[in-house]
Design a protein around this motif. Structure first.
Motif, PDB file in Angstrom:
ATOM      1  N   LEU A  63      13.326   8.479  -7.888  1.00 38.59           N
ATOM      2  CA  LEU A  63      13.974   8.348  -6.583  1.00 38.59           C
ATOM      3  C   LEU A  63      13.121   8.928  -5.464  1.00 38.59           C
ATOM      4  CD1 LEU A  63      16.379   7.569  -4.828  1.00 38.59           C
ATOM      5  CD2 LEU A  63      17.462   9.708  -5.461  1.00 38.59           C
ATOM      6  N   GLY A  64      12.517  10.080  -5.709  1.00 32.72           N
ATOM      7  CA  GLY A  64      11.698  10.728  -4.683  1.00 32.72           C
ATOM      8  C   GLY A  64      10.612   9.809  -4.161  1.00 32.72           C
ATOM      9  N   GLY A  65       9.900   9.168  -5.082  1.00 29.23           N
ATOM     10  CA  GLY A  65       8.820   8.273  -4.705  1.00 29.23           C
ATOM     11  C   GLY A  65       9.327   7.031  -4.000  1.00 29.23           C
ATOM     12  N   VAL A  66      10.409   6.490  -4.495  1.00 25.47           N
ATOM     13  CA  VAL A  66      10.999   5.300  -3.880  1.00 25.47           C
ATOM     14  C   VAL A  66      11.447   5.620  -2.451  1.00 25.47           C
ATOM     15  CG1 VAL A  66      12.904   3.648  -4.003  1.00 25.47           C
ATOM     16  CG2 VAL A  66      11.735   4.322  -6.086  1.00 25.47           C
ATOM     17  N   ALA A  67      12.067   6.774  -2.300  1.00 26.95           N
ATOM     18  CA  ALA A  67      12.568   7.171  -0.985  1.00 26.95           C
ATOM     19  C   ALA A  67      11.415   7.373  -0.002  1.00 26.95           C
ATOM     20  CB  ALA A  67      13.408   8.439  -1.105  1.00 26.95           C
ATOM     21  N   ARG A  68      10.356   8.030  -0.465  1.00 28.68           N
ATOM     22  CA  ARG A  68       9.198   8.230   0.404  1.00 28.68           C
ATOM     23  C   ARG A  68       8.646   6.880   0.841  1.00 28.68           C
ATOM     24  NH1 ARG A  68       4.597   7.073  -0.068  1.00 28.68           N
ATOM     25  NH2 ARG A  68       4.535   6.917  -2.340  1.00 28.68           N
ATOM     26  N   ALA A  69       8.444   5.985  -0.115  1.00 28.73           N
ATOM     27  CA  ALA A  69       7.893   4.665   0.195  1.00 28.73           C
ATOM     28  C   ALA A  69       8.790   3.924   1.181  1.00 28.73           C
ATOM     29  CB  ALA A  69       7.734   3.856  -1.087  1.00 28.73           C
ATOM     30  N   THR A  70      10.101   4.028   0.982  1.00 29.95           N
ATOM     31  CA  THR A  70      11.014   3.320   1.874  1.00 29.95           C
ATOM     32  C   THR A  70      10.931   3.874   3.289  1.00 29.95           C
ATOM     33  OG1 THR A  70      12.488   2.913   0.018  1.00 29.95           O
ATOM     34  CG2 THR A  70      13.407   2.604   2.211  1.00 29.95           C
ATOM     35  N   ARG A  71      10.883   5.216   3.375  1.00 29.74           N
ATOM     36  CA  ARG A  71      10.818   5.809   4.702  1.00 29.74           C
ATOM     37  C   ARG A  71       9.522   5.416   5.410  1.00 29.74           C
ATOM     38  NH1 ARG A  71       9.328   9.455   7.917  1.00 29.74           N
ATOM     39  NH2 ARG A  71      10.736  10.329   9.481  1.00 29.74           N
ATOM     40  N   GLU A  72       8.429   5.393   4.689  1.00 29.85           N
ATOM     41  CA  GLU A  72       7.160   4.968   5.280  1.00 29.85           C
ATOM     42  C   GLU A  72       7.211   3.488   5.648  1.00 29.85           C
ATOM     43  OE1 GLU A  72       4.189   8.258   3.163  1.00 29.85           O
ATOM     44  OE2 GLU A  72       4.055   6.171   2.537  1.00 29.85           O
ATOM     45  N   ILE A 121      12.539  -9.411   4.776  1.00 26.74           N
ATOM     46  CA  ILE A 121      13.299  -8.773   3.696  1.00 26.74           C
ATOM     47  C   ILE A 121      12.352  -8.295   2.612  1.00 26.74           C
ATOM     48  CG2 ILE A 121      15.094  -9.095   1.951  1.00 26.74           C
ATOM     49  CD1 ILE A 121      16.383 -11.133   3.729  1.00 26.74           C
ATOM     50  N   ARG A 122      12.526  -7.071   2.226  1.00 28.56           N
ATOM     51  CA  ARG A 122      11.636  -6.482   1.223  1.00 28.56           C
ATOM     52  C   ARG A 122      12.474  -5.848   0.118  1.00 28.56           C
ATOM     53  NH1 ARG A 122       5.937  -6.277   0.329  1.00 28.56           N
ATOM     54  NH2 ARG A 122       5.484  -4.344  -0.782  1.00 28.56           N
ATOM     55  N   PRO A 123      12.308  -6.268  -1.124  1.00 30.59           N
ATOM     56  CA  PRO A 123      13.077  -5.665  -2.219  1.00 30.59           C
ATOM     57  C   PRO A 123      12.690  -4.199  -2.411  1.00 30.59           C
ATOM     58  CG  PRO A 123      11.941  -7.675  -2.918  1.00 30.59           C
ATOM     59  CD  PRO A 123      11.377  -7.293  -1.599  1.00 30.59           C
ATOM     60  N   SER A 124      13.501  -3.490  -3.149  1.00 32.60           N
ATOM     61  CA  SER A 124      13.224  -2.084  -3.434  1.00 32.60           C
ATOM     62  C   SER A 124      11.953  -1.951  -4.256  1.00 32.60           C
ATOM     63  CB  SER A 124      14.393  -1.487  -4.220  1.00 32.60           C
ATOM     64  OG  SER A 124      14.093  -0.178  -4.647  1.00 32.60           O
ATOM     65  N   PRO A 125      11.122  -0.950  -3.936  1.00 30.07           N
ATOM     66  CA  PRO A 125       9.989  -0.684  -4.821  1.00 30.07           C
ATOM     67  C   PRO A 125      10.517  -0.314  -6.206  1.00 30.07           C
ATOM     68  CG  PRO A 125      10.124   0.971  -3.060  1.00 30.07           C
ATOM     69  CD  PRO A 125      11.214   0.001  -2.832  1.00 30.07           C
ATOM     70  N   THR A 126       9.759  -0.609  -7.217  1.00 29.84           N
ATOM     71  CA  THR A 126      10.259  -0.415  -8.580  1.00 29.84           C
ATOM     72  C   THR A 126       9.578   0.762  -9.271  1.00 29.84           C
ATOM     73  OG1 THR A 126       8.651  -2.021  -9.287  1.00 29.84           O
ATOM     74  CG2 THR A 126      10.899  -2.801  -8.997  1.00 29.84           C
ATOM     75  N   SER A 127       9.152   1.736  -8.465  1.00 32.30           N
ATOM     76  CA  SER A 127       8.355   2.810  -9.063  1.00 32.30           C
ATOM     77  C   SER A 127       9.201   3.844  -9.784  1.00 32.30           C
ATOM     78  CB  SER A 127       7.499   3.474  -8.002  1.00 32.30           C
ATOM     79  OG  SER A 127       8.314   4.024  -7.009  1.00 32.30           O
ATOM     80  N   GLY A 128      10.492   3.634  -9.850  1.00 30.44           N
ATOM     81  CA  GLY A 128      11.300   4.465 -10.723  1.00 30.44           C
ATOM     82  C   GLY A 128      11.860   5.717 -10.092  1.00 30.44           C
ATOM     83  N   LEU A 188       0.820  -1.220   0.000  1.00 24.06           N
ATOM     84  CA  LEU A 188       0.000   0.000   0.000  1.00 24.06           C
ATOM     85  C   LEU A 188       0.853   1.268   0.000  1.00 24.06           C
ATOM     86  CD1 LEU A 188      -2.811  -1.080   2.489  1.00 24.06           C
ATOM     87  CD2 LEU A 188      -3.106  -0.567   0.055  1.00 24.06           C
ATOM     88  N   VAL A 189       1.892   1.309   0.835  1.00 23.50           N
ATOM     89  CA  VAL A 189       2.708   2.541   0.867  1.00 23.50           C
ATOM     90  C   VAL A 189       3.518   2.704  -0.425  1.00 23.50           C
ATOM     91  CG1 VAL A 189       2.905   2.623   3.395  1.00 23.50           C
ATOM     92  CG2 VAL A 189       4.772   1.634   2.074  1.00 23.50           C
ATOM     93  N   GLU A 190       3.761   1.589  -1.110  1.00 23.16           N
ATOM     94  CA  GLU A 190       4.508   1.695  -2.376  1.00 23.16           C
ATOM     95  C   GLU A 190       3.614   2.078  -3.558  1.00 23.16           C
ATOM     96  OE1 GLU A 190       6.269  -2.125  -2.767  1.00 23.16           O
ATOM     97  OE2 GLU A 190       7.676  -1.813  -1.114  1.00 23.16           O
TER      98      GLU A 190
END
Lengths: 337, 337
Positions: free
Chosen positions: A138-147, A129-136, A38-40
């Motif tokens: 960086l800003g969005g990936v970083a937000r998702a990771t922080r959440e 273990i959770r792989p990196s989101p693949t949304s491309g 959901l956060v991704e």
């Protein structure tokens, strides 16, 4: 599991964030996976419930430790994380591994996506273990990771490892969301250090020369010593900690206890001098300000005539036809008129 | 002159930017001084004409070289600039010295404000020295300095030296407006390097260990060598240039020719590989984007209820009560509603 879980979210589950959250804090992995999906997600209905989850999770983050791990491809990050994670579990920690890899869309999620990596860690019930989101972007990936960090902490994981692939700006993003920043390096056949990137080494609290095994063991030690000397030229950061260089062999599982101790010494140091708390506050405020500025700008750029004008103006600035400040004035006036 | 010129601008002179500009490009120093006073001013009527001047000056900037000079107080920046500037004049250059010192309001303009400094250079007809504006906030000072660069270039100065006092963020600002970034350092009684600041040394294209005179000469050489070794750990930047370390004695006027040659080699290098041109374009676009974002934000914050909400929200974020991204969402919605 190191592969991206393929968990569907049912429509009816999208109405009840407190319900999902109850499963989450009860430690149900399936619900943690759903929450991370959901956060991704960028879908409006997903974002809505994701925000509620994140808000519910926010108070749970105080007890965890967040460690960022960087190093160029080939430095042995996955092997390191497996050793380090298992060591942490043996000390009673619950370990979560996240990743930021803005290139993963292109490389089809190579980072953490290889099933053969982190076999032992991923099989452990105290690891997630959770792989990196693949949304491309960086800003969005970083937000998702922080959440994701917040949700994992609420789910009971007290050691969060965030891997970054060591390309582009991802290190800076990871650095801005962790308590400890650990950099893996290599020595080559001579005693030169490999894998140093401009501006990254200065962010590291703990530097580790990996693959100090076999014939390379002596080289790695010499390299680590030279690097320690060079660190001389990096004055203390705000944490008041002198960055150190250690050697280890993730392959032979040698030296991991030393790195574990070093991390704990660092955490103790910054908790004592209050930098830990200050830094988390500062990180939160920085994320807020940056995010606010980005969102305001995005909204403003939804205005088509502004967007067009912006592109034209930027061209003029780039070609030296218009002064940058004057251009900014003009455009601001244009928008507010 | 090293003291701030007390030149009044008459009301009737404020109507005719092209008229002022004609005096400026004719090389009339009095009119350059007046123009710089205008770009440093925050008064609306001054800003209006300053903008016109800057716009008129923009096409004249292509032939100049801009060198940023940094180093902690006591490193000998003024003495260096005097030697370096006189050397440049002896090679046929017209030299302008500007400064960024955001602390100058507090210290009453100590930087370049001391009449006893740069006596010879300031007396020279091919040199123009302007102390840092004292308007306080770094953003404003930096904008004024960058605009001053353009006016000085239009006035015929082809070597612009920008001094930064080596405190706070002023180096980053100077770095973002120059072609060459030169850092002065000291060795102390042992062979340790003094005056290194985290994140600054990595920006330097040319490093100079100053005060290599008398008893200190040998120490300085050893220190320079060690630093050169350590530079190993700073990979090449986009300019593809390997930063170098030299020693010199500004006091005894020794080594200044070496530094002059080094600067010219660097310029030649980046002109050949096109980094010079690319970098200027990139700098302009960055200034534009940053300036636009700042101005849009400032305008938005003129809205009182937004400003109040912002302060409240930031507090909640800082204290961990509200997630930074959610807070940014809320505030963006609040503004656009």
């Amino acid at each position: 599991m190191a592969v991206r879980p393929n968990i569907k979210i049912k429509k009816r589950e999208l109405v009840d964030a407190p319900g999902i959250f109850k499963h989450l804090i009860a430690g149900k992995r399936e619900w943690l996976s759903k929450s991370l999906t959901l956060v991704e997600s960028t879908k409006t209905e997903h974002r809505k419930i994701a925000k509620e989850l994140v808000q519910l999770a926010t108070p749970f983050s105080r007890k965890s430790i967040r460690i960022g791990i960087t190093g160029v491809p080939g430095v042995g990050k996955s092997t390191f994380i497996e050793s380090f994670g298992l060591h942490a579990i043996s000390k009673g920690k619950k370990v979560c591994v996240l990743a930021i890899d803005p290139s993963s869309e292109i490389s089809k999620g190579s980072l953490l996506g290889d099933k053969t990596r982190m076999d032992h860690l991923s099989a452990h019930s105290d690891a997630y273990i959770r792989p990196s989101p693949t949304s491309g972007a960086l800003g969005g990936v970083a937000r998702a990771t922080r959440e994701s960090v917040l949700l994992c902490e609420a789910a009971g994981y007290d050691l969060i490892l965030i891997e970054t692939v060591g390309v582009g700006q991802s290190e800076t993003k990871v650095h801005s969301m962790v308590d400890v920043f650990l950099m893996l390096l290599l020595s080559n056949a001579g005693d030169e250090i490999q894998g140093i990137k401009r501006g990254i080494m200065e962010m590291a609290d703990i530097l580790v020369v990996n693959k100090a095994d076999g014939n390379n063991s002596q080289n790695a030690k010499v390299a680590a010593n030279q690097l320690q000397q060079a660190l001389h030229y990096f004055p203390l950061g705000k944490s008041g900690w002198t960055s150190t260089v250690d050697t280890m062999s993730a392959l032979n599982n040698e030296g991991i206890d030393k790195i574990w101790t070093k991390c704990n010494q660092y955490i103790e140091h910054i908790k004592l001098n209050n930098f830990f708390e200050q830094n988390r506050k500062l990180q939160a405020v920085n994320w807020f300000k940056q995010s606010l500025s980005e969102q305001l700008t995005q909204r403003i750029e939804q205005n088509d005539s502004f967007k067009k004008k912006l592109a034209e103006t930027e061209k003029l600035v780039e070609n030296g036809k218009l002064d940058p400040f004057i251009a900014a004035d003009l455009l601001t006036d244009f928008y507010f008129k």
